[in-house]
Motif scaffolding. Structure first.
Motif, PDB file in Angstrom:
ATOM      1  N   ARG A  10      95.538 -56.104  50.815  1.00 49.47           N
ATOM      2  CA  ARG A  10      94.668 -55.541  51.853  1.00 49.47           C
ATOM      3  C   ARG A  10      93.341 -55.013  51.332  1.00 49.47           C
ATOM      4  N   LEU A  11      93.255 -54.711  50.050  1.00 42.11           N
ATOM      5  CA  LEU A  11      91.996 -54.213  49.496  1.00 42.11           C
ATOM      6  C   LEU A  11      91.175 -55.355  48.933  1.00 42.11           C
ATOM      7  N   SER A  12      89.864 -55.153  48.849  1.00 40.67           N
ATOM      8  CA  SER A  12      89.025 -56.144  48.198  1.00 40.67           C
ATOM      9  C   SER A  12      89.360 -56.192  46.712  1.00 40.67           C
ATOM     10  N   LYS A  13      89.045 -57.287  46.058  1.00 43.29           N
ATOM     11  CA  LYS A  13      89.349 -57.431  44.635  1.00 43.29           C
ATOM     12  C   LYS A  13      88.709 -56.323  43.821  1.00 43.29           C
ATOM     13  N   ASP A  14      87.476 -55.988  44.144  1.00 45.12           N
ATOM     14  CA  ASP A  14      86.743 -54.973  43.388  1.00 45.12           C
ATOM     15  C   ASP A  14      87.389 -53.591  43.563  1.00 45.12           C
ATOM     16  N   THR A  15      87.736 -53.243  44.818  1.00 41.92           N
ATOM     17  CA  THR A  15      88.354 -51.944  45.085  1.00 41.92           C
ATOM     18  C   THR A  15      89.719 -51.848  44.416  1.00 41.92           C
ATOM     19  N   TYR A  16      90.487 -52.922  44.521  1.00 40.28           N
ATOM     20  CA  TYR A  16      91.819 -52.936  43.921  1.00 40.28           C
ATOM     21  C   TYR A  16      91.729 -52.785  42.402  1.00 40.28           C
ATOM     22  N   LYS A  17      90.761 -53.452  41.804  1.00 43.61           N
ATOM     23  CA  LYS A  17      90.583 -53.375  40.357  1.00 43.61           C
ATOM     24  C   LYS A  17      90.238 -51.953  39.925  1.00 43.61           C
ATOM     25  N   LYS A  18      89.379 -51.292  40.700  1.00 42.88           N
ATOM     26  CA  LYS A  18      88.998 -49.916  40.375  1.00 42.88           C
ATOM     27  C   LYS A  18      90.186 -48.971  40.541  1.00 42.88           C
ATOM     28  N   LEU A  19      90.981 -49.215  41.575  1.00 42.21           N
ATOM     29  CA  LEU A  19      92.149 -48.371  41.799  1.00 42.21           C
ATOM     30  C   LEU A  19      93.175 -48.549  40.678  1.00 42.21           C
ATOM     31  N   LEU A  20      93.324 -49.776  40.203  1.00 41.55           N
ATOM     32  CA  LEU A  20      94.271 -50.035  39.110  1.00 41.55           C
ATOM     33  C   LEU A  20      93.913 -49.260  37.853  1.00 41.55           C
ATOM     34  N   ARG A  21      92.648 -49.018  37.645  1.00 38.29           N
ATOM     35  CA  ARG A  21      92.239 -48.280  36.446  1.00 38.29           C
ATOM     36  C   ARG A  21      92.750 -46.834  36.520  1.00 38.29           C
ATOM     37  N   THR A  22      92.874 -46.321  37.751  1.00 34.26           N
ATOM     38  CA  THR A  22      93.478 -44.993  37.926  1.00 34.26           C
ATOM     39  C   THR A  22      94.987 -45.058  37.766  1.00 34.26           C
ATOM     40  N   LEU A  23      95.587 -46.074  38.366  1.00 37.93           N
ATOM     41  CA  LEU A  23      97.049 -46.184  38.344  1.00 37.93           C
ATOM     42  C   LEU A  23      97.584 -46.506  36.953  1.00 37.93           C
ATOM     43  N   ASP A  24      96.926 -47.422  36.255  1.00 33.40           N
ATOM     44  CA  ASP A  24      97.468 -47.930  34.995  1.00 33.40           C
ATOM     45  C   ASP A  24      96.864 -47.296  33.754  1.00 33.40           C
ATOM     46  N   LEU A  25      95.633 -46.772  33.873  1.00 26.63           N
ATOM     47  CA  LEU A  25      94.950 -46.255  32.688  1.00 26.63           C
ATOM     48  C   LEU A  25      94.623 -44.771  32.784  1.00 26.63           C
ATOM     49  N   ASN A  26      95.120 -44.116  33.850  1.00 27.11           N
ATOM     50  CA  ASN A  26      94.916 -42.666  34.037  1.00 27.11           C
ATOM     51  C   ASN A  26      93.445 -42.282  34.150  1.00 27.11           C
ATOM     52  N   GLU A  27      92.602 -43.204  34.635  1.00 27.41           N
ATOM     53  CA  GLU A  27      91.189 -42.874  34.813  1.00 27.41           C
ATOM     54  C   GLU A  27      90.986 -42.110  36.127  1.00 27.41           C
ATOM     55  N   GLU A  28      89.910 -41.327  36.200  1.00 27.50           N
ATOM     56  CA  GLU A  28      89.646 -40.520  37.384  1.00 27.50           C
ATOM     57  C   GLU A  28      89.375 -41.408  38.598  1.00 27.50           C
ATOM     58  N   LEU A  29      89.878 -40.983  39.747  1.00 29.35           N
ATOM     59  CA  LEU A  29      89.726 -41.746  40.983  1.00 29.35           C
ATOM     60  C   LEU A  29      88.301 -41.590  41.515  1.00 29.35           C
ATOM     61  N   ILE A  30      87.667 -42.700  41.838  1.00 30.19           N
ATOM     62  CA  ILE A  30      86.312 -42.687  42.392  1.00 30.19           C
ATOM     63  C   ILE A  30      86.379 -42.353  43.875  1.00 30.19           C
ATOM     64  N   PRO A  31      85.599 -41.384  44.390  1.00 30.95           N
ATOM     65  CA  PRO A  31      85.671 -40.988  45.804  1.00 30.95           C
ATOM     66  C   PRO A  31      85.474 -42.153  46.772  1.00 30.95           C
TER      67      PRO A  31
END
Length: 695
Positions: free
Chosen positions: A21-42
């Motif tokens: 359901r998410l765009s590729k770019d949004t999903y990729k950014k979210l994965l960086r939070t889920l998998d790499l513990n990076e801060e979530l972008i607002p």
């Protein structure tokens, strides 16, 4: 039931749903939070919130809730609808990124151990994106952390996430020394087995003790218990089987990989076990398991008992915490075919052994509760002494390391049962030891001491932190070494020699182990009160602060809450004991004695010289037990009143354990004896036999 593959996770906002359901770019950014513990972008949160809302509404959700885990050990939720008025008498369905990320429940009404004053009410919940949201009961549940206005953790999730980052950080340092320069994250994983009882719901509501405390405060031993060993793995009764089937489906919908179900040792006792997953998610899911057990049981006119010791004299319930660590490519506690040559495995194995050996009181603390005090040390659960079972193969390897010459390991063999038609199968290299509180079981450690009602956050916070601490010391030393292999061998040998006293492969139920453990210098912390007292030792506070898991204030607050919960639990049990004895058992006993006395008169009025000595003996016995119970009741009331006035929490908790509880047991003894004399038709509550066998 529909196709299981379609049912599983159908109510979970999973990675698969997000990817779809998410765009590729949004999903990729979210994965960086889920998998790499990076801060979530607002901006990402805003998009996710909109998509999550649409998905939840499609699933029938009308509300959302920030679902969090306060220090009660339970979960909490405040529901808000998606509706927003448009000004023209209509509404639209809205859900913003801000609403997803942040909520504001009242922080003063939850246990805080002095971190917040009553008038300081503001607290915050914040979205834990690493644990998937889900829909349940027409509500979107968003897993969140919970903190005070000044930033202190008021929950169990926040320190758990901190501990996961701590062990990841230190494990990465070790792995990079082994040459894995690309590793970015190490996760701890857990598969928590859950034991429980189910009894008939109508009988449950006839027992005030079960209703108020979760355990029976009175009850004579039934003619049959678990002595025939016929319930364990036995055929599941139809009513329970139907309940279990629905339980599985409900859990599968929520993404809980409920794998195993069976009868446990005691009558009416059962167990479910899920497949392991990331510790954070496993903790959330275990809370869902307990909640679902209770709700689904009620739909089958059953009551689910999660207490560690619902019935005296038969096995209680635990929660086996199967813990390991790994990367997305490998389990770091997997021995491999030749574990004696697997230096990386030995490093993490020995680090875990050393951590448990060094911080055993903390591990004991993580299983401390008033309910577990009834269970630990009985012939059903590990003793209160922490020890580690490794099995023949690894014990042999550890002994070789201790002797300074590691050269081989025992290999697996094949089992031949001497029957031609039965296949020969591969035998494991080691047996299992169910009496060990901390046993290696193939590629994980099974911590068997945890109580059945406990949140598994506590044990895993401790495990992650103490192993992280040993890994840190190892990494500090190895990073300075000129020869990595030589220094690693030296460290492993040193740690094995220092902590081999924690290794024990014998019968943990045998009384001789207590003396042997004392000889080895292992702590035997028998009660939860003493275990809780150890929490605030300076070395432990320094440990938690060193890894950013707890501040000193957060440790002291949790200790205060644990003491308070312990005292309040026994206070409720004592008040319930008094009420049942005073309003049910003693009146019923007196009523029966009067009935027998009247029958004596009636018999003698017809047959003047009739021998009524047996009836007189019954009345005399009831009268004697009645007097004993009345005296014990008065003592309990007096002891309870005195204990309630103690101000200092440790002293109060200790008094509840060693004075109030003992007074409760003194009252129970004559009351249980009365149950065996008073006719069943006069007895005011269902007996053990009714509860355990009428399912």
């Amino acid at each position: 039931m529909d196709n299981l593959q379609q049912v599983f996770g159908c109510n979970v906002f999973s990675k698969a749903i997000m990817k779809e359901r998410l765009s590729k770019d949004t999903y990729k950014k979210l994965l960086r939070t889920l998998d790499l513990n990076e801060e979530l972008i607002p901006e990402v949160a805003e998009i996710v919130a909109s998509v999550m809302k649409d998905w939840a509404i499609e699933k029938g959700a009308t509300h959302y809730t920030h679902w969090f885990q306060p220090m009660t050990g339970k979960t909490a939720e405040k529901h808000d609808s998606f509706i927003e008025p448009t000004g023209d008498g209509r509404v639209i369905m809205e859900f913003s990124g801000k609403q997803l990320i942040q909520g504001e429940p009242d922080a003063s009404s939850f246990p805080n151990g002095g971190l917040r004053a009553t008038f300081e009410a503001r607290g915050y919940t914040t979205w834990d994106a690493t644990s998937p949201a889900f829909v349940k009961d027409h509500t979107l549940y968003i897993p969140t952390a919970f903190c005070s206005y000044s930033g202190e953790a008021l929950d169990k999730k926040t320190p758990l996430l901190r501990s996961m980052e701590a062990i990841s950080k230190q494990a990465i340092r070790i792995l990079r020394l082994f040459g894995d320069t690309k590793i970015q994250k190490v996760v701890s994983t857990v598969g928590p087995e859950q034991e429980y009882f189910v009894v008939d719901k109508s009988l449950f509501y006839q027992r005030k003790d079960l209703m108020y405390t979760g355990r029976t405060l009175f009850g004579a031993k039934p003619p049959k218990g678990q002595e025939l060993d016929d319930h364990y793995f036995g055929a599941i009764k139809d009513r329970v089987h139907n309940f279990m089937n629905e339980l599985d489906v409900e859990l599968w919908k929520l993404g809980v990989a409920s794998k195993t179900k069976h009868n446990e040792v005691a009558p009416a006792q059962h167990e479910m076990a899920p497949i392991y997953t990331t510790t954070n998610i496993a903790t959330d899911q275990n809370q869902l398991v307990m909640d679902t057990l209770v709700k689904v049981a009620a739909r089958h006119d059953l009551a689910c008992l999660l207490h560690e010791k619902p019935f005296a004299g038969i096995n209680g319930s635990g929660k086996h915490n199967n813990w390991s660590i790994g990367t997305d490519k490998a389990n770091l506690l997997e021995p491999g075919v030749t574990p004696h040559e697997n230096a990386q495995f030995l490093t993490f194995l020995v680090a875990t052994i050393a951590a448990v050996g060094k911080y055993a009181p903390l591990l004991r603390l993580s299983a401390a509760s008033s309910g577990n005090d009834h269970r630990l040390g009985a012939n059903e659960a590990p003793p209160a002494i922490i020890s580690i079972f490794l099995g023949e193969q690894l014990t042999d390897i550890i002994n070789q390391i201790k002797d300074g010459a590691l050269t081989s390991c025992k290999s697996a063999t094949h089992m031949d049962l001497g029957v031609t038609t039965l296949p020969k199968f591969k035998k494991d290299v080691t047996d299992r030891n169910r009496t060990s509180p901390f046993a290696f079981t193939g590629n994980k450690f099974e911590f068997r001491m945890v109580g059945s009602t406990a949140s598994i956050a506590g044990p895993n916070i401790i495990l992650n932190t103490i192993v992280a601490d040993v890994l840190k010391d190892m990494a500090d030393e190895l990073e300075k070494a000129e020869d990595f292999s030589v220094r690693l061998s030296s460290i492993i040998e040193r740690l094995v020699k220092e902590h081999s006293n924690i290794l024990f492969d014998g019968d943990g139920y045998d009384s001789s182990w207590i003396q042997e453990a004392e000889r080895r210098g292992l702590p035997n912390i028998k009660t939860a009160v003493e275990a809780i007292k150890a929490f605030s030792e300076p070395e432990y506070i320094e440990l938690f602060e060193r890894h950013g898991v707890f501040t000193e204030g957060e440790v002291m607050a949790r200790q205060e809450i644990m003491f308070e919960e312990y005292a309040k639990t026994i206070n409720i049990e004592a008040l319930t004991t008094i009420q049942i004895a005073k309003k049910e058992i003693l009146p019923a006993s007196l009523h029966y004695a009067s009935h027998v006395a009247s029958s004596i008169k009636n018999i003698q009025s017809v047959v003047q010289d009739a021998d009524v000595s047996a009836q007189i003996e019954i009345v005399a016995k009831i009268n004697s037990l009645y007097l004993d119970a009345s005296t014990a009741l008065a003592t309990l009331e007096s002891t309870l009143s005195k204990t309630q006035g103690i101000k200092e929490m440790y002293k109060r908790a200790k008094a509840y354990k060693f004075e109030v509880y003992e007074a409760m047991e003194a009252l129970r003894k004559p009351c249980d004896a009365l149950e065996e004399v008073v006719a069943k038709s006069f007895w005011p509550m269902p007996t053990y036999g009714d509860l355990l066998f009428r399912v």
